[in-house]
Each structure stands twice: as C-alpha cells, then as structure tokens.
Design a protein around this motif. Structure first.
Motif, PDB file in Angstrom:
ATOM      1  N   ALA A 124     -16.066   2.151  47.507  1.00 56.53           N
ATOM      2  CA  ALA A 124     -15.181   1.506  46.527  1.00 56.53           C
ATOM      3  C   ALA A 124     -14.890   2.385  45.315  1.00 56.53           C
ATOM      4  O   ALA A 124     -14.000   2.082  44.526  1.00 56.53           O
ATOM      5  N   ASP A 125     -15.643   3.475  45.149  1.00 60.75           N
ATOM      6  CA  ASP A 125     -15.434   4.324  43.973  1.00 60.75           C
ATOM      7  C   ASP A 125     -14.394   5.410  44.189  1.00 60.75           C
ATOM      8  O   ASP A 125     -14.135   6.216  43.305  1.00 60.75           O
ATOM      9  N   SER A 126     -13.814   5.440  45.378  1.00 59.87           N
ATOM     10  CA  SER A 126     -12.821   6.470  45.629  1.00 59.87           C
ATOM     11  C   SER A 126     -11.438   6.007  45.194  1.00 59.87           C
ATOM     12  O   SER A 126     -11.023   4.884  45.472  1.00 59.87           O
ATOM     13  N   LEU A 127     -10.747   6.853  44.475  1.00 65.54           N
ATOM     14  CA  LEU A 127      -9.360   6.604  44.066  1.00 65.54           C
ATOM     15  C   LEU A 127      -8.730   7.972  43.882  1.00 65.54           C
ATOM     16  O   LEU A 127      -9.283   8.800  43.155  1.00 65.54           O
ATOM     17  N   ASN A 142      -6.254   3.869  47.044  1.00 62.86           N
ATOM     18  CA  ASN A 142      -7.570   3.280  47.263  1.00 62.86           C
ATOM     19  C   ASN A 142      -7.719   3.050  48.776  1.00 62.86           C
ATOM     20  O   ASN A 142      -7.154   2.111  49.322  1.00 62.86           O
ATOM     21  N   GLN A 145      -9.341  -0.386  49.905  1.00 66.29           N
ATOM     22  CA  GLN A 145      -8.464  -1.545  49.715  1.00 66.29           C
ATOM     23  C   GLN A 145      -7.370  -1.574  50.782  1.00 66.29           C
ATOM     24  O   GLN A 145      -7.064  -2.627  51.357  1.00 66.29           O
ATOM     25  N   LEU A 148      -8.882  -2.492  54.145  1.00 68.73           N
ATOM     26  CA  LEU A 148      -9.190  -3.931  54.146  1.00 68.73           C
ATOM     27  C   LEU A 148      -7.925  -4.744  54.368  1.00 68.73           C
ATOM     28  O   LEU A 148      -7.898  -5.679  55.174  1.00 68.73           O
ATOM     29  N   THR A 180     -14.087   8.555  39.507  1.00 76.35           N
ATOM     30  CA  THR A 180     -13.727   8.314  40.906  1.00 76.35           C
ATOM     31  C   THR A 180     -13.794   9.639  41.670  1.00 76.35           C
ATOM     32  O   THR A 180     -13.976  10.698  41.076  1.00 76.35           O
ATOM     33  N   ARG A 462      -3.244  -3.788  35.429  1.00 79.12           N
ATOM     34  CA  ARG A 462      -3.594  -2.412  35.109  1.00 79.12           C
ATOM     35  C   ARG A 462      -2.366  -1.557  34.918  1.00 79.12           C
ATOM     36  O   ARG A 462      -2.319  -0.690  34.082  1.00 79.12           O
TER      37      ARG A 462
HETATM   38  C1  LIG Z   1     -10.703  -0.045  45.598  1.00 81.73           C
HETATM   39  O1  LIG Z   1     -10.445  -1.297  46.202  1.00 81.73           O
HETATM   40  C2  LIG Z   1     -11.601  -2.097  46.364  1.00 81.73           C
HETATM   41  C3  LIG Z   1     -11.182  -3.316  47.172  1.00 81.73           C
HETATM   42  O2  LIG Z   1     -10.077  -3.940  46.585  1.00 81.73           O
HETATM   43  C4  LIG Z   1     -12.155  -2.447  45.006  1.00 81.73           C
HETATM   44  O3  LIG Z   1     -13.324  -3.232  45.145  1.00 81.73           O
HETATM   45  C5  LIG Z   1     -12.502  -1.152  44.265  1.00 81.73           C
HETATM   46  O4  LIG Z   1     -12.928  -1.435  42.960  1.00 81.73           O
HETATM   47  C6  LIG Z   1     -11.294  -0.237  44.212  1.00 81.73           C
HETATM   48  N1  LIG Z   1     -11.735   1.045  43.669  1.00 81.73           N
HETATM   49  C7  LIG Z   1     -11.218   1.591  42.582  1.00 81.73           C
HETATM   50  C8  LIG Z   1     -11.839   2.874  42.146  1.00 81.73           C
HETATM   51  O5  LIG Z   1     -10.280   1.103  41.992  1.00 81.73           O
END
Ligand SMILES: *[C@@H]1O[C@H](CO)[C@@H](O)[C@H](O)[C@H]1NC(C)=O
Ligand SMILES: *[C@@H]1O[C@H](CO)[C@@H](O)[C@H](O)[C@H]1NC(C)=O
Ligand SMILES: *[C@@H]1O[C@H](CO)[C@@H](O)[C@H](O)[C@H]1NC(C)=O
Ligand SMILES: *[C@@H]1O[C@H](CO)[C@@H](O)[C@H](O)[C@H]1NC(C)=O
Ligand SMILES: *[C@@H]1O[C@H](CO)[C@@H](O)[C@H](O)[C@H]1NC(C)=O
Length: 487
Positions: A124-127, A142, A145, A148, A180, A462
């Motif tokens: 989840a920390d990848s962006l 992401n 996301q 999913l 990230t 955001r």
């Molecule tokens: C990426 O998406 C997931 C699922 O929606 C979320 O939990 C996560 O925080 C997101 N990561 C970032 C770095 O925004």
C-alpha cells in the motif's frame, strides 16, 4: 518508511551486474528486436507462454545503482498467470531510468506489476509516476488500488509508442513522494508496425461522422482487447508474435441482451485480404462472433450493447473487427446494421460482406470518440439492425473489439485518474428480460458506485481536479483546456 533500510531478503544482483554491464550503456534487444526484463531477478527465466526473460542488469550510465534494489514478492497469489516476471521486482526509492536501445518506429511497451509487500515495504505504500521519454505514462499510480479495483492479482499495462530514430527508449520510474516507493516486476518491448494511422479513423462525435487523421507519432494505451463471442486468447496464441492478450467480452455486455455467440461453420476458412495482415488479429478472433439472435422482432427492439469503463478527458480509438463466418450470410445486403458509439451514429448500414468482399474475409473499422470530464466514464458501443436497406435478416454481428486511449497533446500524457475500473461481474447477472435487468443492473451498479464514490471522494479531496474541458473536433487535445491529468 526508513529509506535506507536494506533488507536481508533482498536479492542483490551485483555479480550479474558486473558481468553484464561492462560493455553496455543500455538494454539491447534480441534478434527479434523484442526485449523482456524480469526486474529484480537474478537469472534468465521462461514464463508460462514460453517467452524468455532476462534479468535486469543495471546499466552503468544511468542513475546510481542504489536507486533500485532487487526484491522478492512476499507471497505468490495462486491466480498469478506465471511465476515470471511477477515474483521478483526492482524497488526504487528515487527516480531511475531504464534505457532501451531499440530501432526507430513503433513498439508495444508493456509494464508488469504485482502488488505485494517487498521486503519491509508494504504494497500500500507504493505510489509512482512512469514516463517514456517526455511522455507521461502513469501519474501517482497506485498499483494495489488499481489491482483491487479490477479484481486482478497482477496488472499488465500496454502502451504503444513511436521511438524516433537515433533515440533510446528511456523508461523512468519515480516515487510520488519521499514516503512512497516505485517498483516494477517486468518490462517488455515488442516492435510493431504502424497499426493505428491507416485507415484513417472516423470521428464518431457530432452529427456527421467524419474522417480524422491521427499524427503518426501518437502514443496509445490499450484499454480493452476483446475476442467478441469467443474465448480468451493467451499472449502465446496471438498473431504476429506480438504477445497481445485477448479477453472475453461477456462481462462487458449490457443487461441480459447478450445475443448469441457462435463459431465459424467448419466449411468456412478465414482468408486475410491484403488490407488486413494476419498480425491485425489472430484467426481465433475472426472465427467467433456475437449476433443479436434469430428473432427479427426482438432484434428491432433492442441494441446489442457493450459498456466499457475508461478514463474521462481523453480521445479513444475504437477498432471493431468483423467477419461473416456462418451460412446463410454469404451475400451483400443479407445483414446490415447501424453502429452507435456513445449514443451517436458512428456508421450506418454496415454490411460486412459488402465491405470485406465475402464470407470468411476479415475487415475492421476504426472510430474516434472524445470523452470529457475527469475520473472515469463509460463508452457505449451499440449495434442495431438497419431497416433502410431492407436486408434479408434484421441482425448485427461483431467479432472483436479493441479500445485504445490516445495521449493528450496538451500535457503529453496518457495518465488517467488513479481510479478503479470495476469488473461487471457475470454471476451477478439476472437471466430474465427487460424490467428485471435494470433493477438488478441498478443494484449491481449501486454497489459499484458506492465503492467508486468512497475511493473517488478520497481521491478528489486530495487532488481537486477540475472537470471543465472544452470540446473540439481538431487534432487530439489541441483545443482542450486545462492540463487535467498533469499536476
Ligand atoms: C494505494 O491504494 C490503497 C487501496 O486503495 C490504499 O490503501 C493506499 O493507501 C494507497 N497508497 C498510497 C501511497 O496512496
Ligand atoms: C513515427 O513518427 C514519425 C513522425 O514523428 C513518422 O514519420 C513515422 O511514420 C512514425 N512511425 C510509426 C511506425 O508510426
Ligand atoms: C457449409 O456448412 C453449412 C452447415 O455447417 C451448410 O449449411 C452450408 O450449406 C455449407 N456451405 C457450403 C458452401 O457447402
Ligand atoms: C446512452 O444512452 C443511455 C440510455 O439512454 C444512457 O443511460 C447513457 O448514459 C448514454 N451514454 C452516453 C455515453 O451518453
Ligand atoms: C439504440 O441506440 C441508439 C443510440 O443510442 C438509440 O437512439 C436507440 O433508441 C436505441 N434503440 C433501442 C431499440 O434501444
């Protein structure tokens, strides 16, 4: 996230780098011109389609090696199509560029992603952002996301870019912020002919469908590639050795009006004419089709409709593949139909035999459609019998459907909003007609919409992206206003 953390489980590739990088300043293609990098892998390997992948020895000329570390996925999802290239990744905590020494011309560029924890880095920390030269492919992307939202274990994103002569193809991965990280599991480059600019597509927006030529260097992203009425075709079974994947279309049909699907008569042979080289689509695409059904009165009262969710604010190229493959349709004006895209007439009186020249002969037609707004939107592709030419049968046919997103010229970007394309699930479909359809579809839609709204609310808070977009019928993007998808 501790940026400096280097984990015991990371596979360091120093030795392979030392042995391979000595003479290279970039990744070179094999004899076929194709390149496959299994990022983070320590050795070459072969995938389930028989494609050979090389480990991504880091070239010396680019940014420091420390920018990327090899990592193994923490868990192998049983639905992963193949171990290679998904189970290893290269993880970047700062910007890193892969340079590919390819011949000039058009290539498919495929990026493979498997969202997993890599070392102590949570999925989840990848962006990240990804660029190819000056072109933005992904922005604040992401992977978790998106996977999913699609209900997929892994993602393959396919782009088509035109590489200028004397230039390398530089693909850069950049974490969106200090907290990230960016990563990639595999990179595949497949040289291809220019399959996009000929024939000139018809612009389907507006009153009168009109031809609109595309600039030769336009970059595309493949959004959908469907074998309509047929089965999924794996990359190894694609024509032209392009390794494209063709999916089934059932999940994108609107309501219960799925029509009938069938394959060619045994005595029909698919004969590619000079205008349709076999690499355009494999035989399996043209040898299966979907039609409305045998009942003319029923057909007159509905549209055979596909609904495909795409990023709003882009031009799309829609390619419809046709081939008459069953007796008794062998002559002109036996079956004629209208094609609507987003409720606008894209083509009237489509007669496949008239256009292709005969039974078993493939033909395709291209349309351009402009979408406006931000976030995501639906493309409606609908077929309806044409009565004006008094054809023998009141019916329609489609064999294949491809949807490509065009780059925006104002922002030099293909990057859409970071949002989900929810799968419309076949099991949730009702099996009785009309009224029930909309109720059930409405229910399913409500679930999808609430999921979407949740994620979207967070996202818009955001980003606060503006929806205003001026529409034009000029060249892609030239008269569009704000650079919606670029910050
Ligand atoms: C990426 O998406 C997931 C699922 O929606 C979320 O939990 C996560 O925080 C997101 N990561 C970032 C770095 O925004
Ligand atoms: C690539 O773009 C150039 C113009 O920049 C054009 O002349 C050439 O035909 C294009 N090649 C392909 C394969 O699209
Ligand atoms: C081809 O086969 C179909 C049945 O599968 C038959 O109805 C038709 O007459 C055949 N056509 C020719 C030209 O033999
Ligand atoms: C097309 O028409 C249908 C039904 O009238 C409507 O629900 C849908 O939003 C329209 N689609 C577009 C893209 O305008
Ligand atoms: C089929 O779609 C067109 C374009 O959206 C629409 O005008 C027409 O009413 C539809 N026909 C039926 C029977 O739904």
């Amino acid at each position: 996230m501790a940026k400096s953390a280097v984990l015991p489980c990371l596979l360091l590739l120093i030795s392979s780098i030392m042995s391979r990088a000595a003479a290279n300043n970039g990744h070179r293609p094999s004899n076929s011109g194709q390149i496959r990098l299994d990022c983070g892998a320590s050795a070459s390997a072969t995938d389930s389609d028989g494609r050979a992948w090389d480990s991504d020895a880091v070239p010396r000329s680019a940014t420091p090696m420390a920018a990327g570390v090899a990592a193994a996925a923490s868990y192998q999802d049983p639905s992963l199509p193949s171990f290679v290239p998904y189970m290893t990744a290269r993880v970047f905590t700062s910007s890193y560029t892969y340079s590919f020494l390819v011949s000039s011309g058009r290539v498919f560029l495929r990026l493979y992603f498997y969202p997993s924890d890599y070392g102590d880095r949570a999925a989840a920390d990848s962006l990240m952002g990804v660029t190819a030269g000056r072109l933005t492919l992904l922005h604040d992307f992401n992977v978790s996301q998106t996977a999913l939202g699609l209900n997929h274990a892994s993602l393959v994103l396919e782009f088509s870019v035109n590489v200028s002569s004397g230039r390398s193809l530089d693909v850069t991965f950049r974490p969106s912020s200090a907290s990230t990280y960016a990563f990639v599991n595999g990179i595949e480059i497949v040289p291809m002919p220019d399959i996009f600019t000929v024939p000139v597509p018809t612009l389907a927006n507006g009153e009168r469908p009109d031809r609109m030529p595309l600039p030769a260097d336009t970059a595309f992203q493949t959004m959908y590639r469907l074998n309509v009425g047929g089965e999924a075709i794996s990359p190894g079974d694609d024509s032209g050795r392009f390794y494209r994947r063709w999916d089934t279309d059932t999940q994108y049909m609107w309501g219960v009006a799925e029509g009938v699907h069938y394959r060619k008569d045994p005595n029909v042979t698919i004969k590619y004419p000079p205008s349709v080289p076999p690499y355009i689509a494999p035989v399996a695409v043209y040898a299966t089709a979907r039609s409305m059904g045998p009942a003319a009165q029923v057909n007159l009262n509905y549209n055979l409709t596909w609904i495909l969710t795409v990023d709003a604010g882009f031009y799309y190229l829609l390619r419809l593949h046709f081939c008459e493959i069953q007796f008794p349709i062998t002559k002109e004006n036996q079956r004629s139909f209208d094609i609507y895209i987003n409720n606008q007439t894209a083509r009237q009186s489509m007669d496949v035999i008239l256009l292709s020249g005969g039974s078993g002969v493939p033909v395709y037609t291209d349309y351009l459609i402009i979408t406006t707004g931000s976030g995501q939107t639906d493309l409606w592709i609908a077929l309806h019998p044409d009565v004006t030419t008094k054809p023998q049968y009141l019916d329609a046919i489609l064999n294949g459907l491809e949807v490509f997103k065009l780059q925006r010229y104002d922002s030099n970007s293909l990057a859409g909003a970071n949002l989900l394309i929810p799968q419309k699930q076949a099991p949730g479909k009702p099996n009785t007609k009309s009224a029930v359809v909309s109720v059930a579809a409405g229910g399913l839609l409500a679930v999808l919409i609430s999921c979407l709204c949740g994620a979207y609310a967070i996202y818009t808070c955001r980003r606060r992206r503006k929806a205003a977009l001026e529409q034009s019928h000029g060249l892609p993007g030239t008269a569009e206003s704000s650079a919606l998808f670029n910050n």
